[in-house]
Design a protein around this motif. Structure first.
Motif, PDB file in Angstrom:
ATOM      1  N   TRP A  62       0.901  -1.157  -0.202  1.00  0.00           N
ATOM      2  CA  TRP A  62       0.246   0.174   0.003  1.00  0.00           C
ATOM      3  C   TRP A  62       0.661   1.327  -0.140  1.00  0.00           C
ATOM      4  O   TRP A  62       0.202   2.395  -0.530  1.00  0.00           O
ATOM      5  N   VAL A  67      -2.439   3.846  -6.028  1.00  0.00           N
ATOM      6  CA  VAL A  67      -4.119   4.546  -5.305  1.00  0.00           C
ATOM      7  C   VAL A  67      -3.752   4.603  -3.931  1.00  0.00           C
ATOM      8  O   VAL A  67      -3.033   3.683  -3.335  1.00  0.00           O
ATOM      9  N   GLN A  68      -3.848   5.568  -2.832  1.00  0.00           N
ATOM     10  CA  GLN A  68      -3.743   5.782  -1.995  1.00  0.00           C
ATOM     11  C   GLN A  68      -5.035   5.865  -1.112  1.00  0.00           C
ATOM     12  O   GLN A  68      -5.963   6.791  -1.382  1.00  0.00           O
ATOM     13  N   TRP A  69      -6.083   5.709  -0.050  1.00  0.00           N
ATOM     14  CA  TRP A  69      -6.862   5.427   0.576  1.00  0.00           C
ATOM     15  C   TRP A  69      -6.505   5.877   1.943  1.00  0.00           C
ATOM     16  O   TRP A  69      -7.999   5.522   3.078  1.00  0.00           O
ATOM     17  N   ASP A  70      -6.191   6.483   2.047  1.00  0.00           N
ATOM     18  CA  ASP A  70      -6.039   7.229   3.505  1.00  0.00           C
ATOM     19  C   ASP A  70      -7.468   8.255   3.923  1.00  0.00           C
ATOM     20  O   ASP A  70      -6.984   7.958   5.758  1.00  0.00           O
ATOM     21  N   TRP A  82     -14.774  -0.466   5.226  1.00  0.00           N
ATOM     22  CA  TRP A  82     -13.672  -0.154   4.602  1.00  0.00           C
ATOM     23  C   TRP A  82     -14.245  -0.088   2.938  1.00  0.00           C
ATOM     24  O   TRP A  82     -14.177   1.361   2.338  1.00  0.00           O
ATOM     25  N   TRP A  83     -14.862  -1.215   2.563  1.00  0.00           N
ATOM     26  CA  TRP A  83     -14.933  -1.700   1.070  1.00  0.00           C
ATOM     27  C   TRP A  83     -15.932  -0.669   0.678  1.00  0.00           C
ATOM     28  O   TRP A  83     -15.914   0.070   0.064  1.00  0.00           O
ATOM     29  N   LEU A  86     -14.468   3.398   0.613  1.00  0.00           N
ATOM     30  CA  LEU A  86     -13.669   3.107  -0.607  1.00  0.00           C
ATOM     31  C   LEU A  86     -14.942   2.759  -1.703  1.00  0.00           C
ATOM     32  O   LEU A  86     -14.787   3.930  -2.275  1.00  0.00           O
ATOM     33  N   ALA A  89     -16.070   6.615  -3.794  1.00  0.00           N
ATOM     34  CA  ALA A  89     -15.406   7.617  -4.271  1.00  0.00           C
ATOM     35  C   ALA A  89     -15.618   7.331  -5.769  1.00  0.00           C
ATOM     36  O   ALA A  89     -14.960   7.750  -6.332  1.00  0.00           O
ATOM     37  N   HIS A  98     -10.345   4.069  -9.865  1.00  0.00           N
ATOM     38  CA  HIS A  98      -9.346   3.904  -9.058  1.00  0.00           C
ATOM     39  C   HIS A  98      -9.483   2.337  -8.061  1.00  0.00           C
ATOM     40  O   HIS A  98      -8.796   1.777  -7.415  1.00  0.00           O
ATOM     41  N   ILE A  99     -11.431   2.356  -8.237  1.00  0.00           N
ATOM     42  CA  ILE A  99     -11.268   1.234  -7.491  1.00  0.00           C
ATOM     43  C   ILE A  99     -10.999   0.067  -7.536  1.00  0.00           C
ATOM     44  O   ILE A  99     -10.579  -0.507  -7.730  1.00  0.00           O
ATOM     45  N   THR A 102      -7.600  -0.691  -6.880  1.00  0.00           N
ATOM     46  CA  THR A 102      -7.621  -1.456  -6.038  1.00  0.00           C
ATOM     47  C   THR A 102      -7.806  -2.347  -5.567  1.00  0.00           C
ATOM     48  O   THR A 102      -6.834  -3.183  -5.328  1.00  0.00           O
TER      49      THR A 102
END
Length: 199
Positions: A62, A67-70, A82-83, A86, A89, A98-99, A102
């Protein structure tokens, strides 16, 4: 299920969300056989969340991921939560791309884990990211090819004899396609330079 990824990735994500992915902790919990400890780090039980987010191998992946999901990092204690965060977005610019990437990274983390457990082979974090990116891009190219074929078949059907469509009955549609490949290629080159030539 509307995600633009391979069907096997959709099933994988579903299994992650529904506590059906056969991680070591789940197998041990159901059978009381085997060892529930993660083979990647040897420090904690291998849960879905540990394998995909908290294991030092996953953290390294990661850290170099394109792609970052900070913004949803605090949701990593529960994959389903989390999903769900996500997927929110999907409406932002390039959100679906991006998804999709991921989902491919998550899948490659799972495949790297299986190589480690069943073949005693370790894949480096950069290899995991590269493989995920490669498979995702190949899928996008294949889907674009299918879309072009579909368009040519449809327009070809309009030229068939016996179909009398006047110009007034036609609708002109203009479509803009985002070029994610250029962005991704540049990002991967940047990551390679950082990893291969540290300062």
């Amino acid at each position: 299920w509307k995600l633009n990824v391979k069907q096997k990735l959709k099933v994988f994500i579903w299994k992650c969300m529904n506590n059906a992915l056969p991680v070591k902790e789940l197998i041990f919990d159901r059978t009381k056989m085997g060892d529930p400890i993660c083979t990647g780090c040897g420090e904690e039980e291998e849960t879905v969340e540990h394998l995909l987010f908290h294991c030092k191998n996953a953290e390294q992946v990661w850290n170099i991921s394109p792609v970052q999901w900070d913004g949803i990092a605090d949701q990593r204690g529960c994959f389903r939560r989390w999903w769900s965060a996500l997927v929110g977005a999907r409406y932002r610019q390039e959100g679906m791309e991006h998804i999709g990437l991921t989902a491919n990274i998550l899948w490659q983390l799972w495949k790297a884990r299986n190589q480690r457990v069943f073949k005693d082979e370790n894949r480096q974090p950069l290899q995991v990211v590269q493989k995920a990116t490669q498979e995702w891009m190949e899928h996008l190219v294949a889907m674009e090819g299918n879309r072009k074929k579909s368009i040519s078949e449809t327009t070809g059907a309009l030229d068939e004899p016996g179909l009398n469509i006047s110009e007034e009955e036609c609708i002109n549609v203009e479509v803009a396609i985002t070029n994610i490949f250029g962005w991704l290629k540049g990002h991967l080159k940047f990551m390679y330079e950082i990893l291969a030539f540290p300062k």
